[in-house]
Design an enzyme around this catalytic site. Sequence first.
Site, short mmCIF file in Angstrom:
data_model
loop_
_atom_site.label_atom_id
_atom_site.label_comp_id
_atom_site.label_asym_id
_atom_site.label_seq_id
_atom_site.Cartn_x
_atom_site.Cartn_y
_atom_site.Cartn_z
N ALA A 14 0.87 -1.17 0.00
CA ALA A 14 0.00 0.00 0.00
C ALA A 14 0.91 1.23 0.00
O ALA A 14 2.06 1.17 0.46
CB ALA A 14 -0.88 -0.01 1.24
N GLY A 65 0.79 -5.06 0.95
CA GLY A 65 -0.40 -5.10 0.09
C GLY A 65 -0.13 -5.74 -1.27
O GLY A 65 -1.06 -6.21 -1.92
N GLU A 97 -0.36 -9.34 -0.63
CA GLU A 97 -1.79 -9.58 -0.34
C GLU A 97 -2.60 -9.60 -1.64
O GLU A 97 -3.53 -10.39 -1.79
CB GLU A 97 -2.30 -8.51 0.64
CG GLU A 97 -1.68 -8.68 2.02
CD GLU A 97 -2.02 -7.55 2.98
OE1 GLU A 97 -1.61 -6.40 2.72
OE2 GLU A 97 -2.70 -7.81 3.98
N GLU A 142 4.73 -5.34 7.25
CA GLU A 142 3.96 -4.29 7.93
C GLU A 142 4.42 -4.01 9.35
O GLU A 142 4.35 -2.87 9.80
CB GLU A 142 2.46 -4.64 7.93
CG GLU A 142 1.76 -4.39 6.59
CD GLU A 142 1.82 -5.58 5.64
OE1 GLU A 142 2.65 -6.49 5.85
OE2 GLU A 142 1.05 -5.59 4.67
N1 CAA Z 1 4.65 3.16 -0.53
C1 CAA Z 1 5.05 4.34 -1.07
N2 CAA Z 1 6.21 4.47 -1.74
C2 CAA Z 1 6.97 3.38 -1.87
C3 CAA Z 1 6.61 2.12 -1.33
C4 CAA Z 1 5.37 2.03 -0.64
N3 CAA Z 1 4.92 0.90 -0.13
N4 CAA Z 1 7.60 1.23 -1.62
C5 CAA Z 1 8.53 1.90 -2.32
N5 CAA Z 1 8.16 3.19 -2.48
C6 CAA Z 1 8.87 4.26 -3.18
C7 CAA Z 1 10.04 4.77 -2.32
O1 CAA Z 1 9.58 5.70 -1.36
C8 CAA Z 1 10.93 5.37 -3.38
O2 CAA Z 1 10.37 6.61 -3.75
P1 CAA Z 1 11.35 7.92 -3.91
O3 CAA Z 1 12.24 7.53 -5.08
O4 CAA Z 1 10.38 9.01 -4.23
O5 CAA Z 1 12.10 8.06 -2.63
C9 CAA Z 1 10.72 4.44 -4.60
O6 CAA Z 1 9.49 3.75 -4.36
C10 CAA Z 1 11.81 3.40 -4.75
O7 CAA Z 1 11.93 2.69 -3.52
P2 CAA Z 1 13.30 2.55 -2.69
O8 CAA Z 1 14.18 3.71 -2.97
O9 CAA Z 1 12.94 2.27 -1.27
O10 CAA Z 1 13.91 1.25 -3.40
P3 CAA Z 1 14.92 0.19 -2.77
O11 CAA Z 1 15.39 -0.64 -3.90
O12 CAA Z 1 15.94 0.87 -1.91
O13 CAA Z 1 14.01 -0.71 -1.79
C11 CAA Z 1 12.04 -1.94 -1.17
C12 CAA Z 1 12.97 -1.50 -2.32
C13 CAA Z 1 12.78 -2.92 -0.25
C14 CAA Z 1 10.85 -2.65 -1.83
C15 CAA Z 1 11.60 -0.69 -0.35
O14 CAA Z 1 11.07 0.26 -1.27
C16 CAA Z 1 10.55 -0.94 0.68
O15 CAA Z 1 10.84 -1.48 1.72
N6 CAA Z 1 9.28 -0.53 0.42
C17 CAA Z 1 8.22 -0.59 1.37
C18 CAA Z 1 7.70 -2.01 1.52
C19 CAA Z 1 6.62 -2.04 2.58
O16 CAA Z 1 6.83 -1.74 3.74
N7 CAA Z 1 5.40 -2.46 2.15
C20 CAA Z 1 4.27 -2.53 3.03
C21 CAA Z 1 3.46 -1.27 2.94
S1 CAA Z 1 2.19 -1.17 4.18
C22 CAA Z 1 0.91 -2.09 3.60
O17 CAA Z 1 0.97 -2.68 2.53
C23 CAA Z 1 -0.28 -2.07 4.51
C24 CAA Z 1 -1.34 -3.05 4.23
O18 CAA Z 1 -1.20 -4.25 4.40
C25 CAA Z 1 -2.66 -2.56 3.88
#
Ligand code: CAA
Length: 259
Positions: free
Chosen positions: A66, A112, A115, A135
């Site tokens: 998400a 998500g 999911e 999460e």
């Molecule tokens: N939401 C918003 N933006 C996201 C994102 C997310 N879930 N995942 C990645 N991005 C964005 C980053 O902020 C970044 O944007 P900017 O260039 O503007 O800074 C861009 O995508 C590229 O990401 P990274 O620079 O972080 O890339 P990386 O290669 O260093 O890492 C990754 C990759 C390990 C996938 C890392 O992006 C990450 O950990 N992402 C988040 C994963 C996460 O926590 N997902 C769960 C979300 S909560 C959820 O889903 C709730 C639910 O169940 C309803």
Amino acid sequence: MTYQNLISEVKENILYITINREKALNALNRDTLKELAQVIQFAGDTAEVKGVILTGAGDKAFVAGADIKEFSDYDASQGEQLARDGQAAVFNAIENSPKPFIAAINGFALGGGLELAMACHIRVAADQAKLGLPEVTLGLIPGYGGTQRLTQLVGKGKAIEMIITAGMITATEAEKIGLVNYVVPQGDLISKAEEILSLVKLRAPLAVARAIRSVIASLNETDGYEVEIESFGKCFDTADFQEGTTAFLEKRKAVFSGK
Ligand code: CAA
């Protein structure tokens, strides 16, 4: 129909949907969820569509979860609503669709994103894909059905381990525990999904729909989804959620206080 965040086309009775926010690793923001809800409805209503292949743009991510930027200031009731609306309009809508959905997991499937893949009926993963429910690193729990569908697919022990450690697993490990049906080289991902649907396309559409419905009916006797939605909402009122999302947006490690 044209979309801002999706690419969709029907070819030879298959609806191809690509989530197209490559710069944000195809994270599910509000607009993307809205469009997904529309295209899922279209799949169900269109006789020409006999199966759906859902993937993410680029070769880095299927969907990285998400969109954290959109909910980082939510309170408990907004958090609960986020989970409730998303589950109804997208995740349950896929699972309950009369058309078989195959997730073609082309890279990170996190939160998500995993999911979404788990709501699909079949999963095929590229060999470099990574899967996880991170999460708890944000002070949250999965809110789009992850606690229920991961448990259904891999069993209680592995599901709890993956969710509370927030660990990512490889596609090969995911295949071993039954989380994905097949692992193939990236270049063969879509053709593997097409191969599966080429068999489904030969079968009786109403029987296919009823078979899916019957299998799903076996899984949802108690309403674990409701427990998940309420618990997900409650996380938003914690200091740990503030810290977890702030740390993500500030690109640093979270320090949790347990409050
Ligand atoms: N939401 C918003 N933006 C996201 C994102 C997310 N879930 N995942 C990645 N991005 C964005 C980053 O902020 C970044 O944007 P900017 O260039 O503007 O800074 C861009 O995508 C590229 O990401 P990274 O620079 O972080 O890339 P990386 O290669 O260093 O890492 C990754 C990759 C390990 C996938 C890392 O992006 C990450 O950990 N992402 C988040 C994963 C996460 O926590 N997902 C769960 C979300 S909560 C959820 O889903 C709730 C639910 O169940 C309803």
